[in-house]
Motif scaffolding. Structure first.
Motif, PDB file in Angstrom:
ATOM      1  N   GLY A 309       0.706  -1.169  -0.176  1.00  0.00           N
ATOM      2  CA  GLY A 309      -0.107  -0.012  -0.017  1.00  0.00           C
ATOM      3  C   GLY A 309       0.644   1.290   0.082  1.00  0.00           C
ATOM      4  O   GLY A 309       0.196   2.712   0.061  1.00  0.00           O
ATOM      5  N   TYR A 310       2.347   1.154   0.026  1.00  0.00           N
ATOM      6  CA  TYR A 310       2.964   2.416  -0.073  1.00  0.00           C
ATOM      7  C   TYR A 310       3.704   2.363  -1.235  1.00  0.00           C
ATOM      8  O   TYR A 310       4.136   1.461  -1.985  1.00  0.00           O
ATOM      9  CB  TYR A 310       4.276   2.278   0.789  1.00  0.00           C
ATOM     10  N   ALA A 311       3.981   3.700  -1.935  1.00  0.00           N
ATOM     11  CA  ALA A 311       4.623   4.045  -3.073  1.00  0.00           C
ATOM     12  C   ALA A 311       5.985   3.889  -3.020  1.00  0.00           C
ATOM     13  O   ALA A 311       6.604   4.603  -2.240  1.00  0.00           O
ATOM     14  CB  ALA A 311       3.983   5.494  -3.535  1.00  0.00           C
ATOM     15  N   ASP A 312       6.458   2.832  -3.703  1.00  0.00           N
ATOM     16  CA  ASP A 312       7.907   2.836  -3.648  1.00  0.00           C
ATOM     17  C   ASP A 312       8.519   3.318  -5.159  1.00  0.00           C
ATOM     18  O   ASP A 312       7.893   3.915  -6.123  1.00  0.00           O
ATOM     19  CB  ASP A 312       8.170   1.173  -3.808  1.00  0.00           C
ATOM     20  N   ILE A 313       9.952   3.236  -5.216  1.00  0.00           N
ATOM     21  CA  ILE A 313      10.600   4.114  -6.104  1.00  0.00           C
ATOM     22  C   ILE A 313      11.307   2.922  -7.084  1.00  0.00           C
ATOM     23  O   ILE A 313      12.230   2.130  -6.447  1.00  0.00           O
ATOM     24  CB  ILE A 313      11.539   4.999  -5.759  1.00  0.00           C
ATOM     25  N   ILE A 314      11.068   2.916  -8.335  1.00  0.00           N
ATOM     26  CA  ILE A 314      12.258   2.328  -9.202  1.00  0.00           C
ATOM     27  C   ILE A 314      12.952   3.348 -10.189  1.00  0.00           C
ATOM     28  O   ILE A 314      12.505   4.480 -10.720  1.00  0.00           O
ATOM     29  CB  ILE A 314      11.461   1.485 -10.516  1.00  0.00           C
ATOM     30  N   LEU A 315      14.285   3.058 -10.178  1.00  0.00           N
ATOM     31  CA  LEU A 315      15.481   3.926 -10.896  1.00  0.00           C
ATOM     32  C   LEU A 315      15.970   3.237 -11.908  1.00  0.00           C
ATOM     33  O   LEU A 315      16.606   2.124 -11.660  1.00  0.00           O
ATOM     34  CB  LEU A 315      16.335   4.644  -9.785  1.00  0.00           C
ATOM     35  N   SER A 316      15.775   3.863 -13.275  1.00  0.00           N
ATOM     36  CA  SER A 316      16.815   3.338 -14.126  1.00  0.00           C
ATOM     37  C   SER A 316      18.522   3.523 -13.696  1.00  0.00           C
ATOM     38  O   SER A 316      18.382   4.559 -12.755  1.00  0.00           O
ATOM     39  CB  SER A 316      16.726   3.648 -15.396  1.00  0.00           C
ATOM     40  N   ALA A 317      19.436   2.809 -14.180  1.00  0.00           N
ATOM     41  CA  ALA A 317      20.724   3.064 -13.686  1.00  0.00           C
ATOM     42  C   ALA A 317      21.762   3.035 -14.529  1.00  0.00           C
ATOM     43  O   ALA A 317      21.647   2.125 -15.717  1.00  0.00           O
ATOM     44  CB  ALA A 317      21.230   2.226 -12.430  1.00  0.00           C
ATOM     45  N   ILE A 318      22.770   3.680 -14.557  1.00  0.00           N
ATOM     46  CA  ILE A 318      24.113   3.669 -15.473  1.00  0.00           C
ATOM     47  C   ILE A 318      25.286   4.243 -14.522  1.00  0.00           C
ATOM     48  O   ILE A 318      25.286   4.952 -13.710  1.00  0.00           O
ATOM     49  CB  ILE A 318      23.892   4.731 -16.645  1.00  0.00           C
ATOM     50  N   LYS A 319      26.111   3.395 -14.687  1.00  0.00           N
ATOM     51  CA  LYS A 319      27.296   3.542 -13.812  1.00  0.00           C
ATOM     52  C   LYS A 319      28.320   4.780 -14.966  1.00  0.00           C
ATOM     53  O   LYS A 319      28.685   4.464 -15.825  1.00  0.00           O
ATOM     54  CB  LYS A 319      28.493   2.442 -13.937  1.00  0.00           C
ATOM     55  N   THR A 320      28.385   5.863 -14.388  1.00  0.00           N
ATOM     56  CA  THR A 320      29.110   6.995 -14.961  1.00  0.00           C
ATOM     57  C   THR A 320      29.850   7.772 -14.052  1.00  0.00           C
ATOM     58  O   THR A 320      29.368   8.157 -12.934  1.00  0.00           O
ATOM     59  CB  THR A 320      28.081   7.959 -15.507  1.00  0.00           C
ATOM     60  N   PRO A 321      31.235   7.886 -14.445  1.00  0.00           N
ATOM     61  CA  PRO A 321      31.775   7.223 -15.487  1.00  0.00           C
ATOM     62  C   PRO A 321      31.868   5.901 -15.359  1.00  0.00           C
ATOM     63  O   PRO A 321      31.979   5.434 -14.009  1.00  0.00           O
ATOM     64  CB  PRO A 321      33.187   7.948 -15.814  1.00  0.00           C
ATOM     65  N   PRO A 322      32.205   5.080 -16.323  1.00  0.00           N
ATOM     66  CA  PRO A 322      32.536   5.417 -17.945  1.00  0.00           C
ATOM     67  C   PRO A 322      31.206   5.078 -18.596  1.00  0.00           C
ATOM     68  O   PRO A 322      31.266   4.654 -19.832  1.00  0.00           O
ATOM     69  CB  PRO A 322      33.456   4.412 -17.811  1.00  0.00           C
ATOM     70  N   PHE A 323      30.087   5.218 -18.278  1.00  0.00           N
ATOM     71  CA  PHE A 323      28.704   4.929 -18.961  1.00  0.00           C
ATOM     72  C   PHE A 323      28.478   3.558 -19.318  1.00  0.00           C
ATOM     73  O   PHE A 323      28.312   2.956 -20.465  1.00  0.00           O
ATOM     74  CB  PHE A 323      28.886   5.759 -20.363  1.00  0.00           C
ATOM     75  N   GLU A 324      28.387   2.638 -18.210  1.00  0.00           N
ATOM     76  CA  GLU A 324      28.382   1.287 -18.496  1.00  0.00           C
ATOM     77  C   GLU A 324      26.922   0.836 -17.764  1.00  0.00           C
ATOM     78  O   GLU A 324      26.326   1.689 -16.885  1.00  0.00           O
ATOM     79  CB  GLU A 324      29.483   0.523 -17.620  1.00  0.00           C
ATOM     80  N   ALA A 325      26.479  -0.255 -18.497  1.00  0.00           N
ATOM     81  CA  ALA A 325      25.098  -0.695 -17.705  1.00  0.00           C
ATOM     82  C   ALA A 325      25.239  -1.111 -16.441  1.00  0.00           C
ATOM     83  O   ALA A 325      26.280  -1.550 -15.763  1.00  0.00           O
ATOM     84  CB  ALA A 325      24.901  -2.115 -18.591  1.00  0.00           C
TER      85      ALA A 325
END
Length: 387
Positions: A309-325
């Motif tokens: 019943g509580y609003a959770d957060i999903i965040l996309s992610a990138i390792k920067t630097p060096p712009f990796e998955a």
């Protein structure tokens, strides 16, 4: 790898990563935003993808969450689409689609036919621009959705386009009348009622500080209120989310941030949570509510993934630097707006990409919300929510 190990890596208590079997496999596409919409009236959610340097895409759902690429749904031209939004602009009861583009400055606008096909009416849009931000909503109270475009580059005034009540689905440029003359490097715009007066206000997230808050007079004229927005640290913001984090009935603001757009370490990328006092004053309470993070995030979504019943957060992610998955991140709400990083418990280990825009919706008809996650040069990923 043994099947049992593969299953363990692709599934948690809350999500199952079904990308390999449910989504067209590419892995080189730059899907910067994703939106769900039943485009063909078959009562399931299809997926609309905004792509950089390729034609935008439509993935049709078979009703069980398996998607097929319907080529040619949108103009077969390479643009630099950054965002997609959906609304019934022409008041015919069928949803329409707008894409905002950055480098080639060619925005696209399609009216829906209701059968999975669209009419390209991009020539109705008042202007071109180098755009990153986009949102839609009725800003002047006439019952028709309007468009706000967040611009960057040189002479980067954001746009406000107002829907014509005499010709719904056509727009006039109301920028001069509605928005203050401010040149920002805007990456995100969000329309929401932030002061409780039942009109849509605007939050602007900028690549170059500061972010901004504008209140609406109810007729589509916006006034900046910097004194209402506490900004404790400089931010490189890429997305703005509005939701009631602490369950007090007031809309709070989450700024989703990068350290740098693929460059060296610069600003703190931790998402910043600003709590509304109920009168449209926003205090930055990140330090006690959001765990510090080193990963950059281009986008985020709000979803109660653990069904408490509580609003959770999903965040996309990138390792920067060096712009990796990197692995998509999950922040769990304790019900009072205090969040804990539960990525290892919630997100399958296979859910690694250069993450971008996220769509939330029930794609397989089990009454549980699912996630489709875009990515830059990464496979679009589908996580089915679990009961």
């Amino acid at each position: 790898m043994p099947l049992a190990v593969q299953a363990q890596q692709s599934e948690t208590a809350w999500f199952k990563d079904v990308t390999a079997t449910h989504v067209p496999l590419d892995g080189r596409e730059h899907a910067l935003d994703v939106a769900f919409l039943d485009v063909d009236g078959d009562h399931d959610l299809d997926a609309i993808l905004a792509l950089e340097s390729e034609p935008n895409r439509l993935y049709l759902n078979d009703g069980k969450g398996k998607f097929t690429w319907k080529k040619g749904a949108f103009a077969e031209r390479n643009h630099d689409s950054e965002h997609v939004r959906i609304a019934d602009f022409n008041k015919d009861g069928i949803a329409d689609i707008i894409f905002a583009a950055e480098d080639d400055q060619t925005h696209e606008y399609y009216t829906g036919n209701g059968d999975g096909t669209f009419v390209d009416v991009s020539d109705r849009l008042p202007a071109k621009s180098e755009a990153n931000g986009l949102d839609v909503g009725d800003v002047n109270g006439d019952g028709l959705p309007d468009i706000i475009v967040g611009n960057s580059g040189s002479n980067a005034q954001d746009f406000l386009w107002v829907n014509d009540p005499e010709k719904p689905g056509y727009f006039s440029d109301y920028t001069t009348g509605g928005l203050p003359a401010i040149e920002d490097q805007t990456q995100a715009v969000k329309l929401a009622d932030l002061n409780g007066d039942r009109t849509l206000d605007v939050v602007v997230g900028n690549e170059v500080p500061p972010n901004r808050l504008f209140f609406n007079d109810g007729k589509g004229k916006f006034t900046e209120r910097p004194e209402n927005l506490e900004l404790l640290v400089p931010l490189h913001t890429r997305d703005v989310l509005v939701f009631d984090a602490n369950r007090d009935g007031h809309a709070d603001i989450l700024f989703v941030n990068l350290t740098n757009n693929g460059g060296p370490w610069d600003k703190d990328p931790t998402a910043r949570l600003l709590i509304n006092d109920g009168k449209g004053n926003f205090k930055d309470e990140t330090a006690r509510r959001i765990p510090a993070q080193k990963l950059s995030s281009y986008s985020g979504a709000i979803v109660d993934f653990n069904h408490d019943g509580y609003a959770d957060i999903i965040l996309s992610a990138i390792k920067t630097p060096p712009f990796e998955a990197a692995q998509v991140q999950a922040l769990q709400n304790d019900g009072k707006g205090i969040f804990t990083n539960v990525t290892s418990q919630a997100i399958p280990a296979t859910t690694v990409c250069r993450g971008w825009g996220i769509a939330v919706g029930d794609v397989n008809g089990d009454a549980v919300l699912d996630l489709m996650i875009g990515g830059w040069g990464s496979q679009v990923r589908l996580l089915l929510g679990k009961k």
